[in-house]
Scaffold this motif. Sequence first.
Motif, PDB file in Angstrom:
ATOM      1  N   ALA A 239       0.827  -1.204   0.000  1.00  0.00           N
ATOM      2  CA  ALA A 239       0.000   0.000   0.000  1.00  0.00           C
ATOM      3  C   ALA A 239       0.860   1.251   0.000  1.00  0.00           C
ATOM      4  CB  ALA A 239      -0.929  -0.006   1.216  1.00  0.00           C
ATOM      5  N   GLN A 240       1.975   1.226   0.734  1.00  0.00           N
ATOM      6  CA  GLN A 240       2.868   2.379   0.755  1.00  0.00           C
ATOM      7  C   GLN A 240       3.516   2.598  -0.609  1.00  0.00           C
ATOM      8  OE1 GLN A 240       5.464   2.868   4.293  1.00  0.00           O
ATOM      9  NE2 GLN A 240       4.331   1.174   5.207  1.00  0.00           N
ATOM     10  N   THR A 241       3.780   1.506  -1.325  1.00  0.00           N
ATOM     11  CA  THR A 241       4.320   1.630  -2.675  1.00  0.00           C
ATOM     12  C   THR A 241       3.316   2.321  -3.585  1.00  0.00           C
ATOM     13  OG1 THR A 241       5.692  -0.344  -2.428  1.00  0.00           O
ATOM     14  CG2 THR A 241       5.187   0.359  -4.669  1.00  0.00           C
ATOM     15  N   CYS A 242       2.053   1.938  -3.457  1.00  0.00           N
ATOM     16  CA  CYS A 242       1.004   2.576  -4.258  1.00  0.00           C
ATOM     17  C   CYS A 242       0.909   4.064  -3.938  1.00  0.00           C
ATOM     18  CB  CYS A 242      -0.353   1.909  -4.002  1.00  0.00           C
ATOM     19  SG  CYS A 242      -0.475   0.204  -4.574  1.00  0.00           S
ATOM     20  N   GLN A 243       1.050   4.402  -2.646  1.00  0.00           N
ATOM     21  CA  GLN A 243       0.933   5.791  -2.209  1.00  0.00           C
ATOM     22  C   GLN A 243       2.066   6.662  -2.744  1.00  0.00           C
ATOM     23  OE1 GLN A 243       0.838   5.306   2.036  1.00  0.00           O
ATOM     24  NE2 GLN A 243      -1.390   5.009   2.117  1.00  0.00           N
ATOM     25  N   VAL A 248      -1.542  12.146  -1.641  1.00  0.00           N
ATOM     26  CA  VAL A 248      -2.653  13.023  -1.264  1.00  0.00           C
ATOM     27  C   VAL A 248      -2.409  14.474  -1.689  1.00  0.00           C
ATOM     28  CG1 VAL A 248      -3.392  11.593   0.660  1.00  0.00           C
ATOM     29  CG2 VAL A 248      -1.673  13.356   1.056  1.00  0.00           C
ATOM     30  N   ASP A 249      -1.132  14.860  -1.853  1.00  0.00           N
ATOM     31  CA  ASP A 249      -0.854  16.238  -2.265  1.00  0.00           C
ATOM     32  C   ASP A 249      -0.002  16.320  -3.529  1.00  0.00           C
ATOM     33  OD1 ASP A 249       1.561  15.420  -1.214  1.00  0.00           O
ATOM     34  OD2 ASP A 249       1.438  16.697   0.563  1.00  0.00           O
ATOM     35  N   ALA A 256      -3.992   9.243 -10.309  1.00  0.00           N
ATOM     36  CA  ALA A 256      -5.038   9.863  -9.492  1.00  0.00           C
ATOM     37  C   ALA A 256      -4.556  10.056  -8.061  1.00  0.00           C
ATOM     38  CB  ALA A 256      -6.281   8.984  -9.501  1.00  0.00           C
ATOM     39  N   SER A 257      -5.011  11.114  -7.414  1.00  0.00           N
ATOM     40  CA  SER A 257      -4.718  11.332  -6.002  1.00  0.00           C
ATOM     41  C   SER A 257      -5.642  10.438  -5.180  1.00  0.00           C
ATOM     42  CB  SER A 257      -4.949  12.798  -5.634  1.00  0.00           C
ATOM     43  OG  SER A 257      -4.711  13.013  -4.256  1.00  0.00           O
ATOM     44  N   VAL A 258      -5.067   9.722  -4.223  1.00  0.00           N
ATOM     45  CA  VAL A 258      -5.837   8.753  -3.440  1.00  0.00           C
ATOM     46  C   VAL A 258      -5.543   8.948  -1.956  1.00  0.00           C
ATOM     47  CG1 VAL A 258      -6.212   6.303  -2.944  1.00  0.00           C
ATOM     48  CG2 VAL A 258      -5.819   7.047  -5.303  1.00  0.00           C
ATOM     49  N   LYS A 259      -6.597   8.888  -1.130  1.00  0.00           N
ATOM     50  CA  LYS A 259      -6.407   8.937   0.330  1.00  0.00           C
ATOM     51  C   LYS A 259      -6.979   7.666   0.924  1.00  0.00           C
ATOM     52  CE  LYS A 259      -5.378  10.374   4.402  1.00  0.00           C
ATOM     53  NZ  LYS A 259      -5.301   8.985   4.936  1.00  0.00           N
TER      54      LYS A 259
END
Length: 273
Positions: A239-243, A248-249, A256-259
């Motif tokens: 999940a951190q890799t995806c982030q 978010v910023d 796409a921005s994802v939260k």
Amino acid sequence: MTMNRRQALSKIIGISTAAAGATLVGTSAFAGTDAQGNFRLELGDKLKYVPLDAMATAKLAYETGGGCMHQVFHALVTMLANSASADAAKFASIPTAIAGYGAAGIAGQGTVCGNINATGMLVNILDDLNGQNAAVIGATFRYYENTELPYSSDEFVAGIGSTAEKTALVGSSSTANSILCHSSISNWSKASGLTFAQKGERCKRLSACVAYHLVELLNRAYGGEDLSALPESKPSNEAQTCQSCHGVDSTMGSAASVKTDMECTTCHTGHYN
């Protein structure tokens, strides 16, 4: 002095409005109470937590009906209502039946699991736990996603008041890989060979497990432990890799921005769905 009907009506309205205003002012002076002075939980109210017995809370959750969300929320609130908390009486005033809607992923919709929903509802009304409130929620969510549940050890089964005979009704423990009810139950169904209609004992024990671990985390936060630094309270490495791209910023290219901190690959495989 004479007064026509319109003037009289205006006078009455003025008096009524003034009286209503006085009533509102009087009530606001007792924020969080009803007209009789009884406590009424309002938005922003925070109640004092004290350490609880994790197994006793798990047992109460197991014995409580009304679905998973109600089981967990009712168990925690009831234990706190009977605790040494300075706000015990305020906990006792909370109508835990409001959590009944969360069963089977919110009225059977299979969305967020009621155990997780209850965790958020409970922690939301707790006073500051050494800055660890958000970490408690994160750690509970990650625990639910990544732990093989429900527990089936003899110690835990006896502790919640169940029996070895009922363990057969669970079929098999499983890992949810998600905080969503339908994923959790689907993975359990695949592992156990049982259907959604046969989930009763499994889900009762699952609620007991979540209540148990939630109390453990709350007790640790109350004691000053920095849960936010623990890997178990953070998103998985995947999940951190995806982030890193879906931030978010800021994002990578046209991403796409994802939260979200929930598991990504349970539903999303690469960039194809």
